[in-house]
Design a protein around this motif. Structure first.
Motif, short mmCIF file in Angstrom:
data_model
loop_
_atom_site.label_atom_id
_atom_site.label_comp_id
_atom_site.label_asym_id
_atom_site.label_seq_id
_atom_site.Cartn_x
_atom_site.Cartn_y
_atom_site.Cartn_z
N UNK A 167 0.81 -1.09 -0.15
CA UNK A 167 0.12 0.06 0.05
C UNK A 167 0.94 1.20 0.02
N UNK A 168 0.67 2.03 -0.94
CA UNK A 168 1.42 3.48 -0.96
C UNK A 168 0.91 4.32 -0.23
N UNK A 169 1.93 5.26 0.57
CA UNK A 169 1.16 6.27 1.22
C UNK A 169 1.51 7.48 0.63
N UNK A 170 0.24 8.20 0.36
CA UNK A 170 0.08 9.57 -0.39
C UNK A 170 0.15 10.70 0.22
N UNK A 171 -0.22 10.61 1.54
CA UNK A 171 -0.23 12.04 2.38
C UNK A 171 1.26 12.08 2.98
N UNK A 172 1.59 13.15 3.03
CA UNK A 172 3.07 13.50 3.40
C UNK A 172 3.25 13.27 4.92
N UNK A 173 2.25 13.89 5.56
CA UNK A 173 2.15 13.62 7.11
C UNK A 173 2.05 12.19 7.44
N UNK A 174 1.32 11.38 6.84
CA UNK A 174 1.29 10.05 7.07
C UNK A 174 2.66 9.25 6.85
N UNK A 175 3.39 9.61 5.85
CA UNK A 175 4.59 9.02 5.51
C UNK A 175 5.54 9.41 6.91
N UNK A 176 5.47 10.77 7.07
CA UNK A 176 6.60 11.06 8.16
C UNK A 176 6.03 10.54 9.56
N UNK A 177 5.09 10.14 9.80
CA UNK A 177 4.64 9.51 10.87
C UNK A 177 4.91 7.93 10.88
N UNK A 178 4.99 7.51 9.63
CA UNK A 178 5.24 6.22 9.56
C UNK A 178 6.72 5.74 9.78
N UNK A 179 7.61 6.84 9.00
CA UNK A 179 9.10 6.59 9.43
C UNK A 179 9.44 6.73 10.73
N UNK A 180 8.84 7.70 11.62
CA UNK A 180 9.17 8.05 12.88
C UNK A 180 8.51 6.72 13.80
N UNK A 181 7.77 6.27 13.21
CA UNK A 181 7.06 4.96 14.08
C UNK A 181 8.03 3.85 13.83
N UNK A 182 8.43 3.89 12.78
CA UNK A 182 9.77 2.88 12.12
C UNK A 182 10.85 3.01 13.18
N UNK A 183 11.42 4.28 13.24
CA UNK A 183 12.43 4.38 13.85
C UNK A 183 12.29 4.18 15.39
N UNK A 184 10.94 4.56 15.85
CA UNK A 184 11.03 4.31 17.46
C UNK A 184 10.66 2.78 17.80
N UNK A 185 10.12 2.02 16.58
CA UNK A 185 10.22 0.50 17.00
C UNK A 185 11.51 0.17 16.77
N UNK A 186 12.28 0.53 16.09
CA UNK A 186 14.07 0.00 15.97
C UNK A 186 14.50 0.38 17.38
N UNK A 187 14.46 1.41 17.86
CA UNK A 187 14.89 1.81 19.02
C UNK A 187 14.17 0.90 20.37
N UNK A 188 13.23 0.93 20.23
CA UNK A 188 12.35 -0.03 21.38
C UNK A 188 13.12 -1.09 21.37
N UNK A 189 12.90 -2.10 20.02
CA UNK A 189 13.34 -3.48 20.06
C UNK A 189 14.80 -3.58 20.51
N UNK A 190 15.70 -2.50 20.25
CA UNK A 190 16.98 -2.61 20.98
C UNK A 190 16.91 -2.52 22.47
N UNK A 191 16.20 -1.33 22.74
CA UNK A 191 15.98 -1.29 24.53
C UNK A 191 15.67 -2.54 24.95
N UNK A 192 14.60 -3.14 24.31
CA UNK A 192 13.82 -4.26 24.96
C UNK A 192 14.72 -5.42 25.23
N UNK A 193 16.02 -5.57 24.26
CA UNK A 193 16.73 -6.64 24.13
C UNK A 193 18.20 -6.21 24.18
#
Length: 112
Positions: A1-27
């Motif tokens: 699914x393509x993201x067309x709204x720039x705000x949604x894209x920005x939110x998605x990449x921030x969420x992805x970065x937070x998820x990466x950091x959280x996985x490292x934090x948890x492990x």
């Protein structure tokens, strides 16, 4: 699914970065230094783009919001440098980076 709204894209990449950091934090005890370095680099790149975009004179955001973005980016750069410079960084140092990304993403998703 393509993201067309720039705000949604920005939110998605921030969420992805937070998820990466959280996985490292948890492990934390099982993570390799390179994994942490890569996640911090990804997060710093995101915030570099946000800061550069907000610094553009023609950017449509109000000046106060652009200043807030710049201040958050500076904080993130300092925290990232602090973590990278530490021989034995504490996993708790990631908490603020994770929280900032998640909070900004939530705000962007609500605007998308």
């Amino acid at each position: 699914m393509a993201i067309t709204d720039p705000r949604e894209f920005e939110a998605t990449i921030l969420t992805r970065a937070a998820g990466q950091l959280q996985r490292i934090r948890d492990n934390w005890s099982n993570e390799k230094a390179s994994t942490l370095r890569d996640a911090l680099l990804y997060n710093r790149r995101i915030w570099t783009v946000f800061a550069a975009s907000a610094a553009e004179a023609e950017h449509p955001l109000p000046r106060e919001i652009k200043q807030n973005i710049a201040n958050l980016a500076i904080f993130i750069f300092k925290r990232t440098s602090e973590i990278e410079a530490s021989h034995e960084p504490a996993p708790q140092l990631l908490d603020t980076l994770i929280m900032i990304n998640r909070e900004i993403a939530a705000g962007l998703y609500s605007r998308a």
